[in-house]
Design an enzyme around this catalytic site. Structure first.
Site, PDB file in Angstrom:
ATOM      1  N   TYR A  97       0.803  -1.230   0.000  1.00 30.55           N
ATOM      2  CA  TYR A  97       0.000   0.000   0.000  1.00 30.55           C
ATOM      3  C   TYR A  97       0.836   1.280   0.000  1.00 30.55           C
ATOM      4  CZ  TYR A  97      -4.494  -2.238   0.333  1.00 30.55           C
ATOM      5  OH  TYR A  97      -5.623  -2.948   0.034  1.00 30.55           O
ATOM      6  N   ASP A 145       9.677  -7.248  -4.355  1.00 32.89           N
ATOM      7  CA  ASP A 145       8.709  -7.914  -3.471  1.00 32.89           C
ATOM      8  C   ASP A 145       9.042  -9.396  -3.414  1.00 32.89           C
ATOM      9  OD1 ASP A 145       5.798  -6.743  -2.382  1.00 32.89           O
ATOM     10  OD2 ASP A 145       5.964  -8.934  -2.431  1.00 32.89           O
ATOM     11  N   THR A 162       5.479  -4.176   9.646  1.00 30.72           N
ATOM     12  CA  THR A 162       6.060  -4.424  10.974  1.00 30.72           C
ATOM     13  C   THR A 162       4.919  -4.917  11.868  1.00 30.72           C
ATOM     14  OG1 THR A 162       5.827  -2.034  11.295  1.00 30.72           O
ATOM     15  CG2 THR A 162       8.043  -2.862  11.036  1.00 30.72           C
ATOM     16  N   LYS A 212       5.810   9.690  14.854  1.00 27.94           N
ATOM     17  CA  LYS A 212       4.842   8.840  14.151  1.00 27.94           C
ATOM     18  C   LYS A 212       3.978   8.061  15.152  1.00 27.94           C
ATOM     19  CE  LYS A 212       2.814   5.908  11.454  1.00 27.94           C
ATOM     20  NZ  LYS A 212       1.995   6.037  10.286  1.00 27.94           N
ATOM     21  N   ARG A 257      -4.479  10.326  18.989  1.00 25.65           N
ATOM     22  CA  ARG A 257      -5.853  10.032  18.582  1.00 25.65           C
ATOM     23  C   ARG A 257      -6.466   8.934  19.462  1.00 25.65           C
ATOM     24  NH1 ARG A 257      -8.993  11.760  14.581  1.00 25.65           N
ATOM     25  NH2 ARG A 257     -10.153  10.217  13.377  1.00 25.65           N
ATOM     26  N   CYS A 281      -3.134   0.875  12.983  1.00 26.70           N
ATOM     27  CA  CYS A 281      -2.268   1.983  13.431  1.00 26.70           C
ATOM     28  C   CYS A 281      -2.605   2.409  14.855  1.00 26.70           C
ATOM     29  CB  CYS A 281      -2.417   3.171  12.491  1.00 26.70           C
ATOM     30  SG  CYS A 281      -2.108   2.718  10.790  1.00 26.70           S
ATOM     31  N   ARG A 313      -9.167  -5.002   9.202  1.00 22.18           N
ATOM     32  CA  ARG A 313      -8.078  -5.407  10.108  1.00 22.18           C
ATOM     33  C   ARG A 313      -8.324  -4.870  11.519  1.00 22.18           C
ATOM     34  NH1 ARG A 313      -2.973  -3.633   6.585  1.00 22.18           N
ATOM     35  NH2 ARG A 313      -4.473  -2.091   5.924  1.00 22.18           N
TER      36      ARG A 313
HETATM   37  N1  SAJ Z   1     -12.407   6.199  15.924  1.00 18.40           N
HETATM   38  C1  SAJ Z   1     -13.276   6.397  17.005  1.00 18.40           C
HETATM   39  N2  SAJ Z   1     -13.566   7.679  17.358  1.00 18.40           N
HETATM   40  C2  SAJ Z   1     -13.070   8.759  16.696  1.00 18.40           C
HETATM   41  C3  SAJ Z   1     -12.203   8.548  15.595  1.00 18.40           C
HETATM   42  C4  SAJ Z   1     -11.890   7.248  15.229  1.00 18.40           C
HETATM   43  O1  SAJ Z   1     -13.750   5.462  17.652  1.00 18.40           O
HETATM   44  O2  SAJ Z   1     -13.389   9.884  17.089  1.00 18.40           O
HETATM   45  C5  SAJ Z   1     -12.034   4.817  15.545  1.00 18.40           C
HETATM   46  C6  SAJ Z   1     -12.434   4.449  14.121  1.00 18.40           C
HETATM   47  O3  SAJ Z   1     -13.752   3.996  14.074  1.00 18.40           O
HETATM   48  C7  SAJ Z   1     -11.421   3.358  13.822  1.00 18.40           C
HETATM   49  C8  SAJ Z   1     -10.169   3.790  14.557  1.00 18.40           C
HETATM   50  O4  SAJ Z   1     -10.613   4.736  15.512  1.00 18.40           O
HETATM   51  O5  SAJ Z   1     -11.841   2.116  14.354  1.00 18.40           O
HETATM   52  C9  SAJ Z   1      -9.052   4.347  13.707  1.00 18.40           C
HETATM   53  O6  SAJ Z   1      -9.518   5.208  12.691  1.00 18.40           O
HETATM   54  P1  SAJ Z   1      -8.751   6.523  12.193  1.00 18.40           P
HETATM   55  O7  SAJ Z   1      -9.410   7.012  10.976  1.00 18.40           O
HETATM   56  O8  SAJ Z   1      -8.646   7.498  13.280  1.00 18.40           O
HETATM   57  O9  SAJ Z   1      -7.245   6.052  11.939  1.00 18.40           O
HETATM   58  P2  SAJ Z   1      -6.512   5.038  10.925  1.00 18.40           P
HETATM   59  O10 SAJ Z   1      -5.923   3.958  11.756  1.00 18.40           O
HETATM   60  O11 SAJ Z   1      -7.339   4.655   9.754  1.00 18.40           O
HETATM   61  O12 SAJ Z   1      -5.317   5.987  10.363  1.00 18.40           O
HETATM   62  C10 SAJ Z   1      -4.395   6.597  11.249  1.00 18.40           C
HETATM   63  C11 SAJ Z   1      -4.283   8.078  10.891  1.00 18.40           C
HETATM   64  N3  SAJ Z   1      -3.577   8.755  11.967  1.00 18.40           N
HETATM   65  C12 SAJ Z   1      -4.070   9.834  12.581  1.00 18.40           C
HETATM   66  O13 SAJ Z   1      -5.141  10.344  12.301  1.00 18.40           O
HETATM   67  C13 SAJ Z   1      -3.217  10.428  13.657  1.00 18.40           C
HETATM   68  C14 SAJ Z   1      -3.583   8.240   9.563  1.00 18.40           C
HETATM   69  O14 SAJ Z   1      -3.314   9.605   9.282  1.00 18.40           O
HETATM   70  C15 SAJ Z   1      -2.246   7.483   9.559  1.00 18.40           C
HETATM   71  O15 SAJ Z   1      -1.653   7.535   8.275  1.00 18.40           O
HETATM   72  C16 SAJ Z   1      -2.492   6.029   9.892  1.00 18.40           C
HETATM   73  O16 SAJ Z   1      -3.156   5.958  11.167  1.00 18.40           O
HETATM   74  C17 SAJ Z   1      -1.147   5.320   9.949  1.00 18.40           C
HETATM   75  O17 SAJ Z   1      -0.822   4.583   8.998  1.00 18.40           O
HETATM   76  O18 SAJ Z   1      -0.407   5.540  10.895  1.00 18.40           O
END
Ligand code: SAJ
Length: 410
Positions: free
Chosen positions: A10, A30, A82, A203, A210, A257, A318
């Protein structure tokens, strides 16, 4: 400039594609032979808007080819997974390490090596640097090593890789400069130079920030359910304050993440990282909280789960809390049907809700924001909805709606 990218997933493949648009020659390495063959035919094996056109063109004009083995290049970028090791709360560096070993025979003095995979703080200094030193290189003098984490959103990767700011964490200043020259080929965001350990921690901390904030929202939801206050209204009102941004409570935190990176920090300082660990525990407790409330709504019978993916409008499931909730409900004897147009496009909504006693919304897909309420009242045994993502604002009077704002009414 010639670039060799290890891992064509990805992140690695879109990165490779973007270098080819700036007149770089790229070899994408790969371990999966099928992936290599597909790519060399000009096709791609992952879904990402805007990617296939670029790869197709780059294969045609000879700017890109895939291979099972690395080749000599000016810069080597490592974008391999990782995986998380739950036993010691840390990341499995074995793919990164073997990728590093695999490029050693092709390295020449003056080359740059960049690790993009998410790794625990101190990994570049303590675990990766020695691999190259043992091969005879002096980092910062004849080989330049940096950790440059990716921070992109699936679905927008081609845009964000170009426009997002990037943290460039070199082992030495010269390493950061060299890595910046590599990304400077196509990145239009700011290239922020720092040390490798600062880049690793930044990172991990972005995702931890969050996770901790979501934990606070989840704790608020639990407190309000206990004492009889509408948590969703509290969040709406409190967020009108110019410096407050309470996140959204939900059935748990999924994905690869937020649910993992905080542990990489915790593992480094378990006695000190108290809020981080407690937040993880709080978020991990949410599936149980959902199940407890389901039990209060419905004693037995069929439950229809809407949403299997870890977040809205994606087929990525995932670490999705949906599966844990479903398993727990099955253990309690409920019959479960599921419907998720992103994970199982062949599914049938009407079949899924037939004779059901409860609709349990676990992902905020757009498709769930406008449900067919006539069908729901006709097909369900009890027209009750428990919306853990608070996506439904109003429902017809003959349907009962629960969300994290009114659980105390059950
Ligand atoms: N979620 C909640 N409440 C919220 C926001 C999210 O319960 O208010 C839940 C979502 O439903 C989900 C989980 O959190 O289950 C994660 O969703 P997400 O959209 O917040 O994050 P990811 O894991 O899809 O992507 C994150 C992002 N990081 C941040 O916003 C700090 C993204 O920018 C990164 O590129 C990615 O991790 C990464 O690869 O590290």
């Amino acid at each position: 400039m010639k670039i060799c990218i290890i891992g064509q997933g990805y992140i690695g493949l879109p990165t490779a594609a973007l270098f080819t648009t700036k007149d770089c020659d790229v070899v994408g390495v790969d371990i999966n032979e099928e992936v290599v063959n597909t790519l060399n035919e000009g096709d791609i094996h992952i879904e990402e808007p805007g990617l296939s056109e670029v790869i197709k063109k780059a294969v045609e004009n000879g700017k890109y080819h895939a291979s099972l083995t690395p080749e000599k290049a000016d810069a080597f970028i490592i974008t391999v997974p990782t995986p998380y090791i739950s036993e010691n709360y840390s990341c499995d560096l074995s793919y990164v390490k073997s990728a590093c070993e695999s490029i050693i025979p092709y390295l020449e003095k003056g080359n740059t090596v960049i690790i993009e995979s998410t790794i625990a703080p101190m990994s570049t200094d303590e675990e990766i640097k020695p691999i190259f030193e043992n091969a005879g290189f002096t980092i910062g003098e004849d080989l330049y090593l940096a950790h440059c984490p990716e921070r992109v959103l699936p679905g927008k990767i081609m845009y964000e890789l170009v426009h997002n700011h990037r943290i460039i964490g070199g082992i030495t200043e010269k390493c950061s400069q060299k890595a910046s020259e590599v990304y400077g080929q196509f990145v239009e965001g700011e290239l922020m130079q720092t040390e490798a350990k600062t880049a690793e921690m930044s990172k991990c901390m972005e995702n931890t920030f969050r996770d901790v904030n979501i934990a606070l929202a989840n704790e608020l939801a639990k407190i309000c359910a206990e004492i009889g206050v509408n948590a969703l209204e509290v969040i709406e009102l409190a967020n009108k304050h110019p410096r407050v941004n309470i996140h959204t409570p939900g059935p748990g935190v999924g994905g690869h993440c937020l649910a993992i990176d905080p542990y990489f920090i915790y593992a480094k300082a378990p006695e000190t990282a108290k809020i981080i660990k407690l937040s993880r525990d709080t978020n991990k407790s949410m599936p149980d909280f959902v199940v407890e409330n389901v039990e209060k709504i419905l004693n037995n019978g069929k439950i229809t789960v809407l949403g299997l993916s870890y977040k809205g409008n994606t087929g990525d499931d995932r670490e999705s809390p949906s599966y844990e909730i479903i398993a727990k409900l099955k253990d309690l004897g409920y019959e479960i049907s599921d419907f998720d147009p992103h994970v199982k496009p062949e599914g049938d909504f009407s079949e899924a809700i037939k004779d059901s006693g409860l609709i349990l919304i676990l992902s905020d897909h757009d498709e769930f924001k406008e449900l067919d309420y006539n069908l729901i009242t006709e097909e369900m045994e009890n027209p009750i909805i428990f919306d853990t993502k608070a996506i439904l604002k109003e429902v017809p009077e003959d349907i009962t709606l629960y969300n994290f704002g009114n659980l105390y009414e059950i």
